[in-house]
Design a protein around this motif. Sequence first.
Motif, short mmCIF file in Angstrom:
data_model
loop_
_atom_site.label_atom_id
_atom_site.label_comp_id
_atom_site.label_asym_id
_atom_site.label_seq_id
_atom_site.Cartn_x
_atom_site.Cartn_y
_atom_site.Cartn_z
N TRP A 82 0.90 -1.27 0.08
CA TRP A 82 -0.06 0.10 0.07
C TRP A 82 0.80 1.23 -0.10
O TRP A 82 1.96 1.26 -0.03
CB TRP A 82 -0.83 -0.04 1.28
N ARG A 83 0.29 2.39 0.20
CA ARG A 83 1.18 3.52 -0.07
C ARG A 83 0.90 4.54 1.04
O ARG A 83 0.63 5.86 0.79
CB ARG A 83 1.30 4.27 -1.50
N GLN A 84 0.57 4.31 2.37
CA GLN A 84 0.20 5.13 3.22
C GLN A 84 1.12 6.28 3.77
O GLN A 84 0.79 7.39 4.15
CB GLN A 84 -0.25 4.27 4.42
N ALA A 110 1.13 -0.08 -20.07
CA ALA A 110 1.59 1.35 -20.39
C ALA A 110 1.02 2.16 -19.34
O ALA A 110 0.34 3.13 -19.45
CB ALA A 110 1.16 1.74 -21.67
N HIS A 111 1.22 1.79 -18.16
CA HIS A 111 0.78 2.60 -17.01
C HIS A 111 1.74 3.57 -16.50
O HIS A 111 1.64 4.66 -15.95
CB HIS A 111 0.54 1.72 -15.64
N LEU A 112 3.16 3.21 -16.70
CA LEU A 112 4.01 4.08 -16.40
C LEU A 112 5.42 3.49 -17.11
O LEU A 112 5.47 2.37 -17.32
CB LEU A 112 4.60 4.31 -14.92
N PHE A 171 -10.27 2.28 -7.63
CA PHE A 171 -9.80 1.67 -6.83
C PHE A 171 -8.15 1.21 -6.92
O PHE A 171 -7.83 0.69 -7.85
CB PHE A 171 -10.22 0.32 -6.27
N ASN A 172 -7.22 2.01 -6.37
CA ASN A 172 -5.76 1.73 -6.49
C ASN A 172 -5.14 2.14 -5.25
O ASN A 172 -5.59 3.02 -4.10
CB ASN A 172 -5.34 2.44 -7.65
N PRO A 173 -3.75 1.76 -5.16
CA PRO A 173 -3.14 2.21 -3.84
C PRO A 173 -2.77 3.58 -3.58
O PRO A 173 -2.32 3.98 -2.72
CB PRO A 173 -1.93 1.17 -3.77
O1 NIG Z 1 -6.29 5.99 -12.19
N1 NIG Z 1 -3.67 7.42 -13.14
C1 NIG Z 1 -3.05 6.62 -13.08
N2 NIG Z 1 -3.48 5.40 -12.52
C2 NIG Z 1 -4.15 5.28 -11.30
C3 NIG Z 1 -3.32 5.76 -9.98
C4 NIG Z 1 -2.14 4.87 -9.99
C5 NIG Z 1 -1.54 5.02 -8.61
O2 NIG Z 1 -1.47 6.15 -8.06
O3 NIG Z 1 -1.07 4.12 -8.02
C6 NIG Z 1 -5.40 6.18 -11.26
O4 NIG Z 1 -5.69 7.16 -10.76
#
Ligand code: NIG
Length: 408
Positions: free
Chosen positions: A84-86, A180-182, A321-323
């Motif tokens: 997670w990324r708290q 292709a998310h990053l 929903f994402n961390p």
């Molecule tokens: O939809 N914007 C890109 N992807 C996600 C966030 C991903 C992340 O921060 O881990 C979103 O907001």
Amino acid sequence: MKKLLIKNIGILATPLGSSARGGEAQGAVQMTKNAWVLAEDGVIAQVGEGTPPAAADAQVLDAGGNLVTPGLVDAHTHLIFGGWRQNELGLKLHGKSYLEIQNAGGGIQSTTNATRLASVEELARKAERALDEMMSFGTTTCEAKSGYGLAAEHELKALQVIRDLDRRHPMDIAATFMGAHLVPAEYKERREEYVRLVCEEMLPLVREQGIAKFCDVFCEADTFTVEESRRILEAGKRYGLTPKIHADEIEAIGGSQLAGEVGAISAEHLIVCPQEGIDSMAKGGTVACLLPATSFYLGADFAPAKQFQQAGVPVAMATDFNPGSCPCLNIQLVINLGCLKYRFTPEEVLTAVTLNAAAAIGMADKVGTVEPGKQADLVLWDAPDLDYICYRMGSNLVRQVIKKGSPV
Ligand code: NIG
Ligand code: FE
């Protein structure tokens, strides 16, 4: 034959049909008082008003005079990730922006590191708990993206977890490949090579394994340019994947225009979407999948929902929903924000989280409304009417979820 009769429904609220509804039609929800629904073998067989049929061989559920709706559809989740990324909360409170955190090695890259280290079993256990929680809030169908592997092996690992969960969890899950998310850290100085890796190595493997339906790209400043996104989405099409696109979340670099041009089934976020983007989406038949809980969590603006509606673009709403930008599984919060921040009526919001969301993941022929022939996915609410679930906030108002004709 397995039968389920839901009787004593105070109000049955449902959109109708098997395609997305935009403009005024988005608010055309049928409200039936004193209704009943009969499901046979997981499919809706009959819907009626007044005295229900005598069905001696059916399991009977009494809705207690409450509201019943279609099962909700969460059309945008990043379900599979490690950690997670708290820790980022403190950074944000000290004024760091989403892109600053990302560029400093936090954000998607740090979740990618954790996801690469996680085993299939760990990822599956974690995602299964998330699916259970989503279902407890009324979601019966969802979309799930890869996108925290960013290497062929790990992207496929995430998609395999999604496929296995789709098979063994009651939730129906539509899989999206998001290699292709990053551009991952090891390719920072060689981004062209990474784009080629996505197009020439990952996409063929995804196709070979028949493991995803959609291809998504994060088209944004500091992630993928419009031209890179176009190449990836066109390559995805050649491998049988329907385009989706994260567009105009932070900067309007042309993602929504591209959405219409490549015929994307949906474009997501659209917080800063310009009129040209809206027009292009209207022309391309693209659903606007808006993510109000992300706007809330980022402290950002809210997408121009009414402008999409004015242009006749169907609006769906989902959790994202994402961390990082939205660690939230509760689509009921999205319903609240849809009314309060987008100024959509309860009827328009219901369509956004049922029929239009189903259309955004290519499943509107099967789920998203309560009509004979559709899958028997329903929510029995602890609420007298639709206004009530939009108005109350922070409680889980679900009384019973029905998935494929069975109480969950
Ligand atoms: O939809 N914007 C890109 N992807 C996600 C966030 C991903 C992340 O921060 O881990 C979103 O907001
Ligand atoms: Fe997202």
